[in-house]
Design a protein around this motif. Structure first.
Motif, PDB file in Angstrom:
ATOM      1  N   ARG A   1      -9.068   4.695  11.607  1.00 27.19           N
ATOM      2  CA  ARG A   1      -7.650   5.049  11.746  1.00 27.19           C
ATOM      3  C   ARG A   1      -6.982   5.204  10.385  1.00 27.19           C
ATOM      4  O   ARG A   1      -6.267   6.175  10.141  1.00 27.19           O
ATOM      5  CB  ARG A   1      -6.946   3.979  12.578  1.00 27.19           C
TER       6      ARG A   1
ATOM      7  N   ARG B   1     -11.896  -3.981  13.494  1.00 25.96           N
ATOM      8  CA  ARG B   1     -11.754  -3.465  12.130  1.00 25.96           C
ATOM      9  C   ARG B   1     -12.431  -2.118  11.901  1.00 25.96           C
ATOM     10  O   ARG B   1     -11.864  -1.274  11.189  1.00 25.96           O
ATOM     11  CB  ARG B   1     -12.213  -4.521  11.119  1.00 25.96           C
TER      12      ARG B   1
ATOM     13  N   ASN C   1      -5.140  -2.876   1.903  1.00 23.10           N
ATOM     14  CA  ASN C   1      -4.195  -3.674   2.700  1.00 23.10           C
ATOM     15  C   ASN C   1      -4.128  -5.110   2.189  1.00 23.10           C
ATOM     16  O   ASN C   1      -3.459  -5.943   2.794  1.00 23.10           O
ATOM     17  CB  ASN C   1      -4.636  -3.738   4.169  1.00 23.10           C
TER      18      ASN C   1
ATOM     19  N   ARG D   1     -10.073   0.367  12.923  1.00 22.36           N
ATOM     20  CA  ARG D   1      -8.962   0.429  11.966  1.00 22.36           C
ATOM     21  C   ARG D   1      -9.378   1.191  10.714  1.00 22.36           C
ATOM     22  O   ARG D   1      -8.581   1.936  10.144  1.00 22.36           O
ATOM     23  CB  ARG D   1      -8.489  -0.991  11.598  1.00 22.36           C
TER      24      ARG D   1
ATOM     25  N   ASP E   1     -14.293  -9.466  13.354  1.00 18.12           N
ATOM     26  CA  ASP E   1     -13.292  -8.825  14.203  1.00 18.12           C
ATOM     27  C   ASP E   1     -13.735  -7.392  14.476  1.00 18.12           C
ATOM     28  O   ASP E   1     -13.701  -6.538  13.590  1.00 18.12           O
ATOM     29  CB  ASP E   1     -11.921  -8.861  13.520  1.00 18.12           C
TER      30      ASP E   1
ATOM     31  N   LYS F   1       7.076   1.637   6.532  1.00 14.29           N
ATOM     32  CA  LYS F   1       7.742   1.524   7.836  1.00 14.29           C
ATOM     33  C   LYS F   1       8.473   0.193   7.931  1.00 14.29           C
ATOM     34  O   LYS F   1       9.548   0.109   8.475  1.00 14.29           O
ATOM     35  CB  LYS F   1       6.713   1.602   8.971  1.00 14.29           C
TER      36      LYS F   1
ATOM     37  N   ARG G   1       0.833  -1.206   0.000  1.00 14.32           N
ATOM     38  CA  ARG G   1       0.000   0.000   0.000  1.00 14.32           C
ATOM     39  C   ARG G   1       0.873   1.264   0.000  1.00 14.32           C
ATOM     40  O   ARG G   1       0.673   2.165  -0.812  1.00 14.32           O
ATOM     41  CB  ARG G   1      -0.890  -0.024   1.264  1.00 14.32           C
TER      42      ARG G   1
HETATM   43  P1  ATP Z   1       0.854   0.510   9.467  1.00 19.24           P
HETATM   44  O1  ATP Z   1       1.736   1.109   8.453  1.00 19.24           O
HETATM   45  O2  ATP Z   1       0.026   1.489  10.189  1.00 19.24           O
HETATM   46  O3  ATP Z   1       1.521  -0.485  10.368  1.00 19.24           O
HETATM   47  P2  ATP Z   1      -0.216  -1.822   8.267  1.00 19.24           P
HETATM   48  O4  ATP Z   1      -1.050  -2.012   7.027  1.00 19.24           O
HETATM   49  O5  ATP Z   1       1.139  -2.428   8.280  1.00 19.24           O
HETATM   50  O6  ATP Z   1      -0.193  -0.288   8.577  1.00 19.24           O
HETATM   51  P3  ATP Z   1      -0.758  -3.445  10.541  1.00 19.24           P
HETATM   52  O7  ATP Z   1      -1.727  -3.198  11.640  1.00 19.24           O
HETATM   53  O8  ATP Z   1       0.688  -3.448  10.841  1.00 19.24           O
HETATM   54  O9  ATP Z   1      -1.100  -2.374   9.435  1.00 19.24           O
HETATM   55  O10 ATP Z   1      -1.177  -4.821   9.856  1.00 19.24           O
HETATM   56  C1  ATP Z   1      -0.458  -5.407   8.784  1.00 19.24           C
HETATM   57  C2  ATP Z   1      -1.404  -6.032   7.776  1.00 19.24           C
HETATM   58  O11 ATP Z   1      -2.109  -7.119   8.380  1.00 19.24           O
HETATM   59  C3  ATP Z   1      -2.484  -5.085   7.261  1.00 19.24           C
HETATM   60  O12 ATP Z   1      -2.054  -4.369   6.118  1.00 19.24           O
HETATM   61  C4  ATP Z   1      -3.610  -6.030   6.951  1.00 19.24           C
HETATM   62  O13 ATP Z   1      -3.439  -6.630   5.682  1.00 19.24           O
HETATM   63  C5  ATP Z   1      -3.482  -7.117   7.984  1.00 19.24           C
HETATM   64  N1  ATP Z   1      -4.290  -6.896   9.206  1.00 19.24           N
HETATM   65  C6  ATP Z   1      -3.881  -6.330  10.354  1.00 19.24           C
HETATM   66  N2  ATP Z   1      -4.853  -6.311  11.279  1.00 19.24           N
HETATM   67  C7  ATP Z   1      -5.915  -6.906  10.702  1.00 19.24           C
HETATM   68  C8  ATP Z   1      -7.230  -7.209  11.138  1.00 19.24           C
HETATM   69  N3  ATP Z   1      -7.654  -6.881  12.367  1.00 19.24           N
HETATM   70  N4  ATP Z   1      -8.049  -7.849  10.273  1.00 19.24           N
HETATM   71  C9  ATP Z   1      -7.621  -8.190   9.043  1.00 19.24           C
HETATM   72  N5  ATP Z   1      -6.416  -7.921   8.560  1.00 19.24           N
HETATM   73  C10 ATP Z   1      -5.551  -7.285   9.366  1.00 19.24           C
END
Ligand code: ATP
Ligand code: MG
Length: 406
Positions: free
Chosen positions: A175, A169, A127, A172, A166, A50, A41
């Motif tokens: 957020r 979500r 995501n 999220r 969940d 990050k 993404r």
């Molecule tokens: P950030 O840059 O804020 O960390 P991120 O996309 O990496 O964003 P994370 O919370 O680290 O977010 O989660 C990593 C990945 O795991 C997400 O991109 C998503 O695909 C998946 N994911 C995380 N939490 C959930 C959830 N509660 N339900 C479904 N998929 C999730």
């Protein structure tokens, strides 16, 4: 954003060498391996990620055997950390969560051999993309790239189902919309209101993580507004529903400060921050700032300013001024006068008095007794009125006027 665009983006960004090495080693061993989730993404958005997460068809044991140093970070969920050239690379086996029984955590994890199954259990389309570094191909079964271009947070498949599985979500969604400056797709937003009963069951620690990211975003006001509009805020922090969200955004991107602005009008700030599982220090600091948010009157005397500083404590003076500024109660003249007082370093605490406790006892000719505390408080009061009195001689002279016992 088409496939070509995506590939070009990945060429612009140097994927860290250890990540590339891990992916290539997995592929060489006959497994599938992709970059997934947030890093795809972010690269497509033109933002440096990050961290880079790797998803693979290899079982955790196979990953462990393939690399020299592997930490079994979350092995029961299929996640291991490969230590490659001193870097940590998270590698997770493709999985699909089978059945969420309580809306909190999957009842069991199933490993899969196809990336689409893995992407389909992810929360939002943006995501749920994967990038094949070796074949240079984007895997985007749910239209994530299109939603990125349209700046939309949209659930993978049915929003209602995702949110019932969940309860975190919805939070999220808010957020990501906040941090990325996106809209929540209307169907996804509508599903939030229908699943609040599941959100209610989510562990506060998980809510805290998302809330913290929202609070520290430059777009916090939009995030709070969205939280209110969707009903989430009333669930996890009803005390802030009537807060001034624009004021929160005016405050520096600091957790304590922003929580203080948000809770400036609420009662029991300590309990609220504590209940939301922020560290104790954050709760204590927020409570202190909120309790001392009232500035002295603009016409207050220098003595009154010093009394105020003594109560607020020096280290909290600047944050209280920041809080007042965010709340629109700034008074440049008063701020200037307070700063001048601070710069003059007047004695503001009993510790700063020219006589310590033992010396006060000696001057009074008494042992430890409540009288010592009273005398010290009296000396501080006099010194706040007149800082030049803070010498051992002057304080001893002042103590001569204190009535002794007996
Ligand atoms: P950030 O840059 O804020 O960390 P991120 O996309 O990496 O964003 P994370 O919370 O680290 O977010 O989660 C990593 C990945 O795991 C997400 O991109 C998503 O695909 C998946 N994911 C995380 N939490 C959930 C959830 N509660 N339900 C479904 N998929 C999730
Ligand atoms: Mg992440």
């Amino acid at each position: 954003m088409n496939e070509q665009h995506a590939i070009a983006r990945f060429e612009q960004f140097t994927v860290p060498a250890p990540v590339r090495t891990v992916v290539e080693a997995l592929v060489q061993a006959g497994h599938q391996a992709f970059l997934v989730g947030g890093c795809v993404r972010d690269v497509l958005r033109g933002q440096p990620p990050k961290d880079f997460d790797v998803a693979t068809s290899a079982r955790p044991e196979q990953v462990q055997r393939l690399f020299r140093r592997v930490i079994p970070t979350g092995i029961e969920h299929g996640t291991v950390t490969v230590v490659q050239d001193k870097a940590h690379v998270e590698v997770t086996t493709f999985r699909a969560e089978a059945e969420y029984l309580d809306g909190r955590r999957p009842s069991k994890v199933e490993f899969h051999t196809d990336i689409e199954a893995d992407l389909s259990r992810r929360d939002f389309t943006i995501n749920a993309m994967a990038f094949d570094l070796v074949a240079k191909k984007l895997v985007d079964p749910f239209g994530g790239a299109a939603d990125l271009s349209a700046r939309l947070v949209r659930c993978v498949r049915s929003a209602l189902e995702r949110f019932l599985e969940d309860g975190l979500r919805p939070m999220r969604a808010v957020r990501f919309a906040t941090v990325l400056g996106f809209e929540i797709e209307p169907g996804t937003e509508a599903a939030i209101g229908q699943t609040l009963h599941v959100f209610r069951k989510v562990a506060t620690e998980r809510v805290n993580q998302e809330f913290t990211k929202m609070l520290l975003s430059p777009r916090v006001a939009t995030g709070l507004e969205l939280s209110r509009r969707t009903g989430l805020l009333a669930e996890f922090l009803p005390e802030a529903v009537a807060a001034d969200f624009a004021a929160v955004a005016r405050a520096r991107e600091d957790l304590t400060l922003r929580l203080s602005v948000l809770l400036a009008g609420a009662n029991g700030a300590y309990e609220l921050v504590h209940r939301l599982k922020f560290p104790n220090k954050v709760a204590t600091d927020v409570a202190h700032l909120v309790a001392h948010q009232a500035l002295p009157e603009p016409a207050a005397s220098d003595v009154a300013l010093r009394r105020w500083l003594s109560k607020v404590r020096l280290e909290a003076a600047e944050p209280v001024l920041e809080l007042a500024r965010a709340l629109g109660r700034a008074d440049p003249t008063l701020e200037g006068r307070l700063r001048a007082q601070i710069a003059a370093r007047p004695p503001l605490t009993t510790k700063a008095l020219a006589l310590n406790g033992a010396q006060v006892m000696e001057a009074l000719g008494v042992g430890p007794s409540p009288l010592v505390g009273q005398a010290t408080a009296f000396l501080l009061e006099r010194v706040l009125e007149e800082p030049s009195l803070n010498t051992p001689e002057a304080l001893r002279r002042l103590l001569e006027g204190v009535p002794r016992p007996g």
